[in-house]
Every structure is written in C-alpha cells, then in structure tokens.
Scaffold this motif. Structure first.
Motif, short mmCIF file in Angstrom:
data_model
loop_
_atom_site.label_atom_id
_atom_site.label_comp_id
_atom_site.label_asym_id
_atom_site.label_seq_id
_atom_site.Cartn_x
_atom_site.Cartn_y
_atom_site.Cartn_z
N VAL A 200 -4.12 -0.08 4.24
CA VAL A 200 -3.04 -0.84 3.60
C VAL A 200 -3.20 -2.34 3.86
O VAL A 200 -3.03 -3.17 2.95
N THR A 201 -3.54 -2.69 5.10
CA THR A 201 -3.67 -4.11 5.45
C THR A 201 -4.85 -4.76 4.74
O THR A 201 -4.82 -5.97 4.47
N LEU A 202 -5.87 -3.97 4.42
CA LEU A 202 -7.08 -4.53 3.80
C LEU A 202 -6.81 -5.06 2.40
O LEU A 202 -7.50 -5.98 1.94
N ILE A 203 -5.81 -4.47 1.70
CA ILE A 203 -5.54 -4.91 0.33
C ILE A 203 -4.16 -5.57 0.23
O ILE A 203 -3.65 -5.77 -0.88
N ASN A 204 -3.58 -5.86 1.40
CA ASN A 204 -2.26 -6.52 1.44
C ASN A 204 -1.20 -5.74 0.67
O ASN A 204 -0.34 -6.32 -0.01
N SER A 205 -1.27 -4.41 0.79
CA SER A 205 -0.26 -3.57 0.14
C SER A 205 0.96 -3.46 1.05
O SER A 205 0.89 -3.70 2.25
N LYS A 206 2.09 -3.08 0.46
CA LYS A 206 3.32 -2.96 1.24
C LYS A 206 3.60 -1.53 1.69
O LYS A 206 4.47 -1.29 2.53
N SER A 207 2.88 -0.56 1.10
CA SER A 207 3.11 0.83 1.49
C SER A 207 1.84 1.65 1.26
O SER A 207 0.87 1.17 0.65
N THR A 208 1.87 2.89 1.74
CA THR A 208 0.71 3.80 1.56
C THR A 208 0.82 4.62 0.27
O THR A 208 -0.06 5.41 -0.01
#
Length: 362
Positions: A200-208
């Motif tokens: 999730v952190t690798l693509i700056n997403s807010k959720s899984t």
C-alpha cells in the motif's frame, strides 16, 4: 580503510574490489613502502580481464586492429535450476546485488563516452546472443574508460562491459525502480505491518481494497502482466507479517525475495564470462574473436561464485610469495598484462576453462 591499514602495517593487499580513485591515490605511498595493492581479482572484475587480455594479445600478434570490445560477466542459477519466475537466485550478499545495480556506468561508442545514470541502467538494457548458451539480457557495468589505456585500445574503440541476466530480469528491475523498492536511504518502522501493508505504501494508496488493480494501474499495466504475476508469486500482496522491525524499503524487499530466491539443497549456480572482440586484419578481413567460460557450482558444495571470486585472489597471493608478481604500487590485471597466462592455465585446473572461437565477418 583496509588498504590504509595494510600500508600502516607494511603488508601487501590483494582484493576482488574495483580500483576506485581513493585506492589509486595510495600508489605513491605503496611504492615508497615497497608494497603491492592488487585490485580487481575476482570473477567480474577479474576473470573477464584475463579473457580480454588473452584475446588482445592474440589479435596484436596477428597484426590486427581492435574495433570493438564487448565483455560480460554474470552469476546466475545453473540452467537446470533456473526454475522460478524471477530468473534469479542469490549467490552473493543480497543487498550488494541491488546496491551494485544502482552504480552509474559509462561505455564507449567509437570513442565517444556514453554515460548512464544509476537509475537508468535498466532503461538501457539489450539482448546478447552467446553461441551454445542462448540469449541473455545485458545492462552496462561500471566505467570502461579507465581500461582503455592499460589495454592499449585505440581512441576510436567501441567498448562495453555488461552483466548478463536471464530474460525478464531487467524489466523486473525497471518496475522495482518505479516502486522505489531499491531505496536504502530512508528508514521506516515496520512493526506490526504486513507485506500487503507495505505494498500500500509503495503506491501511496489509502487502503488495501482493490490493491492489485491499483498496483497494476500505478505500474501502467494490467493484473495479468508478467511483473504483476511475479509480485503476486513473491507474496507482496499477502497479509503476512514483516519480520523486520525497522529498515529501508530495500530491506523489506530483500526479506521478501529471500523467501523464494535462495538455492535449495543440491541446486547449483553458474558463472559466465564472455568476451567478444571485433578486429580488422592487414588483409582487410574482419573477425569476431570470443572467449567464453561457463562453470557450475558443486551440488551441496562450493558455489561457482564462491570459487570464481575466491580462487583468483588466492592464486595471486601465491604468485606474490613465489615471486611471479614482483611489482609494487597500486595495480589491477590490465596494468599487469602478463598475468593472464599463468592465471588462465591455473584456473583451468579448477574447472574455469575459456573456450575460444573465431567467426569471420562477411
């Protein structure tokens, strides 16, 4: 640091490492103390130098003029054990593999320097065919310009040094760069995190939620692309806890890769050195002269990489004691061109044999 300690304690030094500028600067002091600092004696650099010098001497003896030099090295799984979708297994220190893959390179195109930034190495890879072995990917390795003078190459030479990988590796690395997975500078707290959280952190997403689809979109591909299937196989999207408590993104990547890219009992690695020199001779004919070495490790014994990196410095140390190597100062094989003859002979006794070929150019 080690070289300075050797000078302090009046000991010569033999190393597999590249002859970097800070080492070269110790030349005068080493000569004053009557000591030798001998560098670049491993597989690559090392064995590649011996193959190159051997071919150059033969071409010179036949009156030839060198047009281009292509030199390649590699450490890969043996063909029989190239059995995972990443086409790679670790035969040396994992972090070293990725840090070395970020070092800028420079090759020569008809004498013109072509620099490649460390983050662009895999944007500039190519395919290389090697007779009896197959087709590999290759990316540029370090700066060739400092070898031109020691090798006695012409100013207009084309000169490329590269590392060989199985097909697909370079595009894997391109995507690792996009994801900032090779970042070893920034440190993070991974306590209580899973690999899916990490993704999730690798693509700056807010959720899984819909993570795989978001990931594919971020990489500009689809969920069935090679890189997505490989990342799934590695377990990047699994809700498995990360054991590392604190470290870089590269540290987490290595933890993930070591689960799948290690050698099982009985499996072997291989080393390949391949040098291809194009030369023109007085009659006007042109020839490709090649030297190729392939060596496999021993099942449940020494790896090919261990022997390829360990034997050359051991042999060099013996030659120093025997008086075969008498020089002092800072040196590497290209500045001691006579070295290849005894080395090639002795390495052959340990299974590292160069097969030479000549192919005329129409």
């Amino acid at each position: 640091m080690v070289a300075k300690l050797c000078l302090k304690h009046k000991k010569s030094m033999v190393t597999t490492s590249y002859e970097i500028p800070p080492i070269k600067e110790l030349d005068s002091e080493a000569k004053e103390r009557g000591l030798l600092i001998l560098n670049e004696l491993g597989e690559d650099p090392g064995m590649d130098h011996f193959a190159t010098q051997m071919l150059l001497d033969e071409i010179k003896a036949d009156g030839g003029r060198v047009i281009d030099v292509h030199s390649y090295g590699s450490g890969l799984p043996s063909f029989k054990f190239n059995n995972n979708p990443m086409g790679y297994k670790f035969s040396w220190e994992p972090k070293g593999v990725f840090l070395a893959a970020q070092v800028p390179a420079k090759w020569l195109d008809k004498g013109r320097p072509v620099p490649i930034d460390g983050d662009k190495l895999f944007e500039n890879f190519k395919m290389v065919d090697i007779e009896e072995l197959g087709t590999f990917e290759a990316y540029a390795n370090k700066d060739v310009t400092r070898y031109v003078k020691p090798y006695g190459l012409p100013n207009d030479v084309t000169f490329y040094r590269g590392l060989l990988r199985f097909s697909g590796y370079c595009n894997n690395m391109r995507n690792f760069w996009k994801l900032d997975l090779l970042n070893d500078i920034d440190k993070f707290d991974w306590k209580g995190k899973t690999f899916r959280d990490f993704a999730v952190t690798l693509i700056n997403s807010k959720s899984t939620e819909e993570l795989e689809n978001k990931f594919a979109e971020y990489l500009g591909t689809d969920h069935l692309s090679d890189i997505m299937m490989r990342l799934k196989w590695l377990g990047l999207f699994n809700a498995e806890p990360i054991k590392l408590e604190n470290g870089s993104k590269l540290d987490v990547l290595i933890e993930l890769l070591l689960k799948k890219l290690t050698y099982s009992p009985g499996e072997t690695d291989m080393t390949i050195i391949h040098v291809d020199i194009l030369a023109e001779f007085p009659s006007g004919r042109k020839e490709h002269r090649t030297a190729t070495m392939v060596a496999d490790g021993e099942p449940n014994g020494d790896s090919a990489m261990a022997k390829a990196v360990g034997l050359p410095p051991a042999i060099a140390t013996k030659y120093i004691f025997e008086g075969i190597i008498k020089e002092v100062g800072v040196h590497m094989p290209p500045t001691l061109p006579y070295l290849y003859k005894p080395f090639v002979k002795e390495l052959a006794e340990h299974g590292f044999v160069f097969k030479k070929r000549v192919k005329k150019v129409n």
